[in-house]
Design a protein around this motif. Sequence first.
Motif, mmCIF file in Angstrom:
data_model
loop_
_atom_site.group_PDB
_atom_site.id
_atom_site.type_symbol
_atom_site.label_atom_id
_atom_site.label_comp_id
_atom_site.label_asym_id
_atom_site.label_seq_id
_atom_site.Cartn_x
_atom_site.Cartn_y
_atom_site.Cartn_z
ATOM 1 N N LEU A 100 42.132 42.645 43.119
ATOM 2 C CA LEU A 100 42.222 41.385 42.386
ATOM 3 C C LEU A 100 41.038 40.488 42.714
ATOM 4 C CD1 LEU A 100 45.978 40.527 43.174
ATOM 5 C CD2 LEU A 100 45.091 42.027 41.378
ATOM 6 N N THR A 101 40.742 39.553 41.828
ATOM 7 C CA THR A 101 39.812 38.472 42.155
ATOM 8 C C THR A 101 40.531 37.143 42.204
ATOM 9 O OG1 THR A 101 39.195 38.215 39.826
ATOM 10 C CG2 THR A 101 37.808 39.643 41.179
ATOM 11 N N VAL A 102 41.767 37.113 41.741
ATOM 12 C CA VAL A 102 42.592 35.909 41.726
ATOM 13 C C VAL A 102 43.978 36.292 42.233
ATOM 14 C CG1 VAL A 102 43.585 34.094 40.270
ATOM 15 C CG2 VAL A 102 41.308 34.970 39.767
ATOM 16 N N PRO A 103 44.568 35.544 43.164
ATOM 17 C CA PRO A 103 45.869 35.924 43.740
ATOM 18 C C PRO A 103 47.049 35.497 42.880
ATOM 19 C CG PRO A 103 45.110 33.937 44.816
ATOM 20 C CD PRO A 103 44.017 34.347 43.847
ATOM 21 N N VAL A 104 46.989 35.832 41.600
ATOM 22 C CA VAL A 104 48.047 35.468 40.655
ATOM 23 C C VAL A 104 48.612 36.734 40.039
ATOM 24 C CG1 VAL A 104 48.615 34.243 38.519
ATOM 25 C CG2 VAL A 104 47.009 33.224 40.154
ATOM 26 N N ALA A 135 41.793 38.720 33.660
ATOM 27 C CA ALA A 135 41.392 37.421 34.197
ATOM 28 C C ALA A 135 41.313 37.451 35.712
ATOM 29 C CB ALA A 135 42.373 36.338 33.747
ATOM 30 N N GLY A 136 41.579 38.604 36.318
ATOM 31 C CA GLY A 136 41.461 38.746 37.759
ATOM 32 C C GLY A 136 42.759 38.903 38.496
ATOM 33 N N GLY A 137 43.906 38.762 37.799
ATOM 34 C CA GLY A 137 45.204 38.872 38.441
ATOM 35 C C GLY A 137 45.801 40.254 38.293
ATOM 36 N N GLY A 167 39.658 45.722 46.345
ATOM 37 C CA GLY A 167 38.905 44.903 45.410
ATOM 38 C C GLY A 167 37.412 44.988 45.656
ATOM 39 N N THR A 168 36.659 44.542 44.654
ATOM 40 C CA THR A 168 35.211 44.662 44.721
ATOM 41 C C THR A 168 34.537 43.308 44.901
ATOM 42 O OG1 THR A 168 35.155 44.553 42.305
ATOM 43 C CG2 THR A 168 35.214 46.732 43.311
ATOM 44 N N ARG A 169 35.265 42.310 45.385
ATOM 45 C CA ARG A 169 34.650 41.000 45.579
ATOM 46 C C ARG A 169 33.567 41.104 46.647
ATOM 47 N NH1 ARG A 169 39.205 36.800 46.778
ATOM 48 N NH2 ARG A 169 37.436 35.409 46.641
ATOM 49 N N SER A 170 32.386 40.648 46.313
ATOM 50 C CA SER A 170 31.282 40.753 47.265
ATOM 51 C C SER A 170 31.215 39.556 48.207
ATOM 52 C CB SER A 170 29.955 40.864 46.503
ATOM 53 O OG SER A 170 29.746 39.705 45.721
#
Length: 560
Positions: free
Chosen positions: A228-232, A252-254, A201-204
């Motif tokens: 992912l940005t959301v663990p769903v 939406a990030g899932g 993932g690319t979350r900074s």
Amino acid sequence: MNVPGRVAPSWRSTAPPGHGTVAERVSSGGVTCIPVGVQPGPSCGGSQVMVVWAEAPGSRRTVAGVADERGSEYVAPIGSAGPTRSTPPKPVIVQAFVDVFLQTTAVCRCPASPVVCPVVAVSWSSVHLPAATGAAEVAGAAELVATGVVVAAAPPEAGEEQPARAAAPATATATSPRRLIDMAAMLVPGPPGRPPEHTAGTRSHPIGRRYGDPVLQRVDEFCERYGLTVPVLEAPMAGACPPELAVAVAQAGGMGANGVVLDRPDAIAAWVARFRAAGGGPLQLNVWVPDEPVDDPARVEAASAFLQRFGSPADPAGAGPVYDEQCEAMLAARPTAVSTIMGLFEPDLVRRLREQGVAWFAAATTLDEALAAQEAGADAVVAQGMEAGGHRGTFDPAAAERTDISLMALVPRLADHLDVPVIAAGGIADGRGVAAALALGASAVQVGTAFLRTPEAGIDPSWAAALADLPPEGTVPTRAYSGRLGRAVATPYVTAWREPGAPATAPYPQQRALVGRYRRAGAQVDRANNWAGQSAALAREEPAGEVVRRLWAGALELLA
């Protein structure tokens, strides 16, 4: 969205001594001032909030000016840009900061010291960010808000690290930096283009590691690995996972999903092509591991005779898809992950998945099944609680009724004994369920029934209507649809198989084939398999992306 504004020289501060005006603060030391907007604040009855970015050559400090309706002006330092910044923030970052600032702060007056304090009651769905804003930029803006929105006790001196922070009034409720950053990061799907499917993932802003939270650190590691940005994760519900639903979840990030047990290779390829053409993103494809054939003509005959009470059957259909061909089609599609239910992959297929960088998620309903999956090379185990809608994933079909373990008991049991991540599935339909599963040891959650009432799911209207306010006791475990045990709405067709004197269903897949014949003939059987988890009453008629955001925002409120 924001009315252009400037620091008016006529504005003079009525703040306590030492607070100075925004104009006074930014006019000294060669500071460059960038007024970016004036608009009503979110509270304090018509306050005007003006956000001003400014940089001093010596300290590279960025500050925000806040003015209330009386014309008072205060300075709130929002963090140092660091010694390497030599240009003002990009307009998109400025705009993102303005939006997040105005949605998360209120001007609160205190007799001794006016303070800018965070506000918990925020309608995150009302925050509108520019389409080009990336999640990392929004997260960065939120970090500035969360870690530095305070009133300076004295004018900042060039080069100083950070001015003293004023204490918030006792009535103010602080929103944690961790929550603000993560909630801001999920507001937008990121820059245009297809999200990564095979890379980290690319979350900074890794929230867990940054703030020492073991639960969110576990979540971060899973999300970063699978983009992912959301663990769903969307549950791979065969027949109820159109590409539009998977895309909405992924963007939406899932992680989107599709169950391919009923699909031939060309249908699998076509589904994936539609998914990627619509924007794509992280994707899971799920397949059933075939059961050993059960030859029981007497059971099949008895089940067929019982079904005649609902009408007459159509002619038998042709042969169904071939498992090995489905596996080849999934390999060719190269999704983020391939998942199994009812059993495990053979070692050669596991090797080929790894060579192509495709993860394997294995569903398990007991610790023994989970340990077998880990030993076979699964990258993660989906812990399926008995609350889950749809088919039970037990390896032994005959053991399904006696292994009805709740998710509350199953997740910690698996988390305490496995080295691979646990994905919790079953009865999760709001933020409380997500938070509980993560606190019990899961790294992510898999959600099915909560998505069934979304417009993207497009399920049969009678099925969707049956889910509305459906109580937990309104669902029952049944073999009526396929011969394999699954949890469904207690429809008249399903309850008929539970009547005294009703025969046992035919084994899987003969029961599924029989039901299909009666459906094609228009018999009075359910038009679709009315699968439903025990938390169906929590499912809402809203877009799938909103479901993802609502689940994660609700979980963060509890985990922070």
